[in-house]
Write a protein that holds these residues in place. Structure first.
Motif, short mmCIF file in Angstrom:
data_model
loop_
_atom_site.label_atom_id
_atom_site.label_comp_id
_atom_site.label_asym_id
_atom_site.label_seq_id
_atom_site.Cartn_x
_atom_site.Cartn_y
_atom_site.Cartn_z
N VAL A 38 -67.49 -39.40 80.65
CA VAL A 38 -66.09 -39.73 80.41
C VAL A 38 -65.67 -39.13 79.07
CG1 VAL A 38 -64.44 -41.62 80.07
CG2 VAL A 38 -66.37 -41.92 81.63
N LYS A 39 -64.50 -38.51 79.03
CA LYS A 39 -63.95 -38.03 77.76
C LYS A 39 -63.10 -39.14 77.18
CE LYS A 39 -64.14 -33.22 78.74
NZ LYS A 39 -63.63 -31.93 78.48
N VAL A 40 -63.31 -39.43 75.90
CA VAL A 40 -62.53 -40.47 75.22
C VAL A 40 -61.60 -39.80 74.22
CG1 VAL A 40 -62.64 -42.52 73.75
CG2 VAL A 40 -64.40 -42.14 75.48
N VAL A 41 -60.33 -40.15 74.31
CA VAL A 41 -59.32 -39.65 73.38
C VAL A 41 -58.77 -40.86 72.63
CG1 VAL A 41 -57.10 -38.48 73.15
CG2 VAL A 41 -58.72 -37.73 74.91
N LEU A 42 -58.87 -40.82 71.30
CA LEU A 42 -58.39 -41.92 70.47
C LEU A 42 -57.05 -41.56 69.85
CD1 LEU A 42 -61.65 -42.87 68.56
CD2 LEU A 42 -60.64 -44.05 70.49
N LEU A 43 -56.11 -42.50 69.91
CA LEU A 43 -54.81 -42.36 69.28
C LEU A 43 -54.73 -43.38 68.16
CD1 LEU A 43 -52.64 -42.33 72.51
CD2 LEU A 43 -53.28 -40.36 71.15
N THR A 44 -54.15 -42.99 67.05
CA THR A 44 -54.01 -43.94 65.96
C THR A 44 -52.99 -43.47 64.95
OG1 THR A 44 -55.18 -45.26 64.32
CG2 THR A 44 -55.86 -42.96 64.55
N GLY A 45 -52.43 -44.41 64.24
CA GLY A 45 -51.56 -44.11 63.11
C GLY A 45 -52.30 -44.28 61.80
N TYR A 46 -53.56 -44.70 61.88
CA TYR A 46 -54.38 -44.91 60.69
C TYR A 46 -54.95 -43.59 60.19
CZ TYR A 46 -54.17 -49.84 61.87
OH TYR A 46 -53.72 -51.09 62.16
N LYS A 47 -55.03 -43.44 58.87
CA LYS A 47 -55.54 -42.21 58.28
C LYS A 47 -56.90 -42.42 57.63
CE LYS A 47 -51.02 -40.25 57.45
NZ LYS A 47 -50.07 -39.72 56.48
N LEU A 48 -57.58 -43.49 57.98
CA LEU A 48 -58.88 -43.78 57.37
C LEU A 48 -59.94 -42.79 57.84
CD1 LEU A 48 -58.97 -47.67 57.64
CD2 LEU A 48 -58.56 -46.30 55.60
N PHE A 49 -60.61 -42.15 56.91
CA PHE A 49 -61.65 -41.19 57.24
C PHE A 49 -62.78 -41.85 58.02
CE2 PHE A 49 -65.66 -39.02 56.21
CZ PHE A 49 -65.39 -37.81 56.81
N GLU A 50 -63.04 -43.13 57.75
CA GLU A 50 -64.13 -43.83 58.44
C GLU A 50 -63.90 -43.86 59.95
OE1 GLU A 50 -62.47 -45.22 55.80
OE2 GLU A 50 -64.02 -44.86 54.29
N TYR A 51 -62.63 -43.98 60.37
CA TYR A 51 -62.33 -43.97 61.80
C TYR A 51 -62.66 -42.61 62.41
CZ TYR A 51 -59.76 -48.41 61.55
OH TYR A 51 -59.40 -49.72 61.40
N ALA A 52 -62.26 -41.55 61.75
CA ALA A 52 -62.54 -40.21 62.25
C ALA A 52 -64.05 -39.96 62.28
CB ALA A 52 -61.85 -39.16 61.38
N GLN A 53 -64.74 -40.40 61.26
CA GLN A 53 -66.19 -40.22 61.20
C GLN A 53 -66.88 -40.97 62.34
OE1 GLN A 53 -67.91 -41.56 57.52
NE2 GLN A 53 -69.65 -40.18 57.71
N ALA A 54 -66.46 -42.22 62.59
CA ALA A 54 -67.04 -43.00 63.70
C ALA A 54 -66.71 -42.35 65.04
CB ALA A 54 -66.52 -44.43 63.65
N ALA A 55 -65.53 -41.78 65.16
CA ALA A 55 -65.16 -41.09 66.41
C ALA A 55 -66.09 -39.91 66.67
CB ALA A 55 -63.70 -40.63 66.32
N ILE A 56 -66.36 -39.14 65.63
CA ILE A 56 -67.26 -38.00 65.77
C ILE A 56 -68.65 -38.45 66.17
CG2 ILE A 56 -68.43 -36.16 64.47
CD1 ILE A 56 -65.75 -35.91 62.87
N GLU A 57 -69.14 -39.51 65.54
CA GLU A 57 -70.48 -40.03 65.84
C GLU A 57 -70.60 -40.49 67.29
OE1 GLU A 57 -71.06 -43.10 62.96
OE2 GLU A 57 -71.29 -41.67 61.31
N ASN A 58 -69.47 -40.90 67.89
CA ASN A 58 -69.49 -41.39 69.27
C ASN A 58 -68.96 -40.36 70.26
OD1 ASN A 58 -70.53 -44.20 69.11
ND2 ASN A 58 -68.89 -44.35 67.62
N HIS A 59 -68.97 -39.10 69.85
CA HIS A 59 -68.66 -37.97 70.74
C HIS A 59 -67.27 -38.06 71.36
CE1 HIS A 59 -72.89 -37.13 70.28
NE2 HIS A 59 -73.15 -38.37 70.68
N VAL A 60 -66.28 -38.52 70.58
CA VAL A 60 -64.91 -38.61 71.07
C VAL A 60 -64.38 -37.20 71.29
CG1 VAL A 60 -62.57 -39.28 70.40
CG2 VAL A 60 -64.46 -40.83 70.03
N ALA A 61 -63.70 -36.98 72.43
CA ALA A 61 -63.19 -35.65 72.77
C ALA A 61 -62.05 -35.24 71.85
CB ALA A 61 -62.73 -35.61 74.23
#
Length: 64
Positions: A38-61
């Protein structure tokens, strides 16, 4: 958390990062941990780098 049958596995999950009961990062982690095709696409208005880093670690598309 979820119990998918093969016929119920979606191709793409489009989700927000912060929701009431489960976060988009929790969904992405579940997909990655269970090796779901499954490809996961995350949408957000948050600019926290930690969210982007966690997304990368979990193979978010995509992270928008």
């Amino acid at each position: 958390m979820w119990n998918f049958h093969d016929s119920q596995i979606p191709d793409v999950i489009l989700t927000d990062i912060q929701m009431i009961q489960v976060s988009g990062l929790d969904i992405a982690k579940y997909v990655a941990d269970n090796g779901l095709p499954v490809k996961v696409v995350l949408l957000t208005g948050y600019k926290l780098f930690e969210y982007a880093q966690a997304a990368i670690e979990n193979h978010v598309a995509s992270y928008l």
